[in-house]
Design an enzyme around this catalytic site. Structure first.
Site, PDB file in Angstrom:
ATOM      1  N   CYS A 119       0.677  -1.247   0.038  1.00  0.00           N
ATOM      2  CA  CYS A 119      -0.151  -0.340   0.757  1.00  0.00           C
ATOM      3  C   CYS A 119       0.735   0.621   0.044  1.00  0.00           C
ATOM      4  CB  CYS A 119      -0.921  -0.075   1.434  1.00  0.00           C
ATOM      5  SG  CYS A 119      -2.180   0.776   0.739  1.00  0.00           S
ATOM      6  N   CYS A 129      -3.794   6.066  -0.415  1.00  0.00           N
ATOM      7  CA  CYS A 129      -3.702   4.887  -0.306  1.00  0.00           C
ATOM      8  C   CYS A 129      -3.711   5.215  -1.501  1.00  0.00           C
ATOM      9  CB  CYS A 129      -4.418   3.600  -0.534  1.00  0.00           C
ATOM     10  SG  CYS A 129      -5.362   3.348   1.701  1.00  0.00           S
ATOM     11  N   LYS A 194     -12.669  -4.529   1.636  1.00  0.00           N
ATOM     12  CA  LYS A 194     -12.253  -4.077   3.444  1.00  0.00           C
ATOM     13  C   LYS A 194     -12.867  -2.703   3.256  1.00  0.00           C
ATOM     14  CE  LYS A 194      -7.354  -1.280   4.431  1.00  0.00           C
ATOM     15  NZ  LYS A 194      -6.439  -0.983   3.839  1.00  0.00           N
ATOM     16  N   ARG A 204      -3.541   2.918  12.846  1.00  0.00           N
ATOM     17  CA  ARG A 204      -3.289   4.388  12.155  1.00  0.00           C
ATOM     18  C   ARG A 204      -2.273   5.258  12.816  1.00  0.00           C
ATOM     19  NH1 ARG A 204      -8.700   6.362   9.425  1.00  0.00           N
ATOM     20  NH2 ARG A 204      -8.567   4.188   7.938  1.00  0.00           N
ATOM     21  N   ARG A 216     -11.114   7.508   3.632  1.00  0.00           N
ATOM     22  CA  ARG A 216     -10.955   6.614   2.796  1.00  0.00           C
ATOM     23  C   ARG A 216     -12.170   5.814   2.221  1.00  0.00           C
ATOM     24  NH1 ARG A 216      -6.318   4.705   6.131  1.00  0.00           N
ATOM     25  NH2 ARG A 216      -4.478   5.923   5.397  1.00  0.00           N
ATOM     26  N   GLU A 232     -17.032  -7.261  -4.955  1.00  0.00           N
ATOM     27  CA  GLU A 232     -15.331  -6.965  -4.876  1.00  0.00           C
ATOM     28  C   GLU A 232     -14.526  -8.145  -4.998  1.00  0.00           C
ATOM     29  OE1 GLU A 232     -13.677  -4.530  -4.370  1.00  0.00           O
ATOM     30  OE2 GLU A 232     -14.899  -3.050  -4.085  1.00  0.00           O
ATOM     31  N   LYS A 247     -11.447  -7.750   5.858  1.00  0.00           N
ATOM     32  CA  LYS A 247     -10.880  -6.815   7.542  1.00  0.00           C
ATOM     33  C   LYS A 247     -11.918  -5.914   7.591  1.00  0.00           C
ATOM     34  CE  LYS A 247      -6.511  -3.203   7.435  1.00  0.00           C
ATOM     35  NZ  LYS A 247      -6.048  -2.614   7.348  1.00  0.00           N
ATOM     36  N   TYR A 312      -3.280  -9.331  15.895  1.00  0.00           N
ATOM     37  CA  TYR A 312      -1.755  -8.208  16.863  1.00  0.00           C
ATOM     38  C   TYR A 312      -2.205 -10.004  18.736  1.00  0.00           C
ATOM     39  CZ  TYR A 312      -2.142  -4.899  14.058  1.00  0.00           C
ATOM     40  OH  TYR A 312      -2.181  -3.935  12.374  1.00  0.00           O
TER      41      TYR A 312
END
Length: 325
Positions: A119, A129, A194, A204, A216, A232, A247, A312
């Site tokens: 990206c 992006c 997304k 971010r 975005r 998509e 996501k 994470y």
């Protein structure tokens, strides 16, 4: 004649519950994100993401050694450059931070599977992006920059390219660029679905990628739409994606299920930063049992249809699995 069915027979004790369990989480299902920064001696915790760090190249190997010891097979690299400009020139630079990290890790840990996020938002001064002109994000011009970035990442040692930009035609452009550069063997993990989500805030902060104007929503999806997700994903499959991603994950389990039902490709759920940070904050306040909540959430992704989970929490999950907890 029996008047009702006794479902509890198969819940009576731990052995039978394990025997009839429908979904199982394995350490091989996990992908761990890394934020690589420029500088020396850097290992700084991201303030909004407890347990997640900015790591400089000279500290990167020690971070990855822990990942490998825990049995996690793959990492995805996000770069945070020291310099940004309008076109994100560091994104495809031979000495860009991700390119350096890929070469270093490929040499030190040849068995580790390296995924490169592709990206421009971390590299552009405006935080979008794609390429911006007069306040407009230019789709087709951006494809050239994204393709150059993907090829440079493959050349540096990426095992997989994961474009996250949501420009129309990005999978086709990157697939063609990789093939023309001789990287026919490099698969594409498409951020196929997304959403323009409020759950990205801590990321971010970590990636220093907050847009400097607007938002975005012209290229990320409306959270209210599910049928659009199928369109998509279908376009990315047609353009050559090898794997698909949804996501965020937690608020979009229905979308994960739909994508898995419609497309016969491996599916990744991204357990995003906001989902992670909410759990960490609640656990630190003693409001929840962190391990039980995390494992229930990740199992929910598997139950919905995810084959892999980018999270994470990966290191914590791997420890719990090792301990048999």
């Amino acid at each position: 004649m029996q008047s009702f069915i006794r479902h509890r027979r198969l819940r009576a004790n731990e052995p039978i519950r394990r025997m009839v369990r429908e979904n199982h989480l394995h350490v091989e299902d996990l992908i761990y994100p890394l934020f690589v920064v420029e500088g020396e001696g850097v290992k700084e915790e991201v303030s909004s993401m407890p347990g997640v760090y900015h790591v400089s190249l000279d500290r990167l190997n020690e971070e990855v050694e822990e990942v490998i010891q825990l049995g996690i097979p793959s990492v995805i690299l996000f770069g945070v450059p020291a310099e940004k400009d309008e076109c994100g020139s560091q994104a495809d630079h031979e000495q860009g931070i991700v390119q350096q990290a890929l070469r270093q890790l490929k040499k030190a840990f040849p068995s580790l599977y390296l995924i490169a996020d592709t990206c421009l938002c971390q590299y552009t001064s405006h935080g979008h992006c794609g390429v911006v002109e007069d306040g407009e994000i230019l789709n087709d011009v951006s494809l050239g920059r994204l393709t150059a970035t993907a090829v440079s990442q493959a050349r540096a040692g990426a095992d997989m390219i994961a474009p996250s930009n949501m420009m129309d035609g990005y999978v086709y452009a990157i697939r063609r660029g990789l093939d023309e550069a001789g990287f026919h063997h490099i698969p594409i993990l498409s951020y196929a679905v997304k959403y323009a989500s409020a759950f990205y805030g801590p990321f971010r902060d970590a990636a220093h990628s907050t847009p400097q104007f607007g938002d975005r929503r012209t290229y990320q999806m409306d959270p209210a739409n599910a049928r659009e997700a199928m369109r998509e994903a279908a376009s990315d499959v047609a353009e050559g994606a090898d794997m698909l991603m949804v996501k965020p994950g937690l608020a979009y389990l229905d979308v994960i299920y739909r994508v898995k039902e419609h497309f016969d490709l491996p599916l990744v759920a991204y357990n995003v930063s906001g989902e992670y940070s909410m759990v960490k904050a609640a656990a630190r306040n003693g409001w929840i049992d962190e391990q039980k909540v995390v494992m229930e959430m990740i199992t929910g992704f598997k139950r919905a249809g995810a084959d892999l989970i980018l999270t994470y929490h990966a290191k914590d999950i791997a420890r719990w699995l090792q301990e048999g907890r």
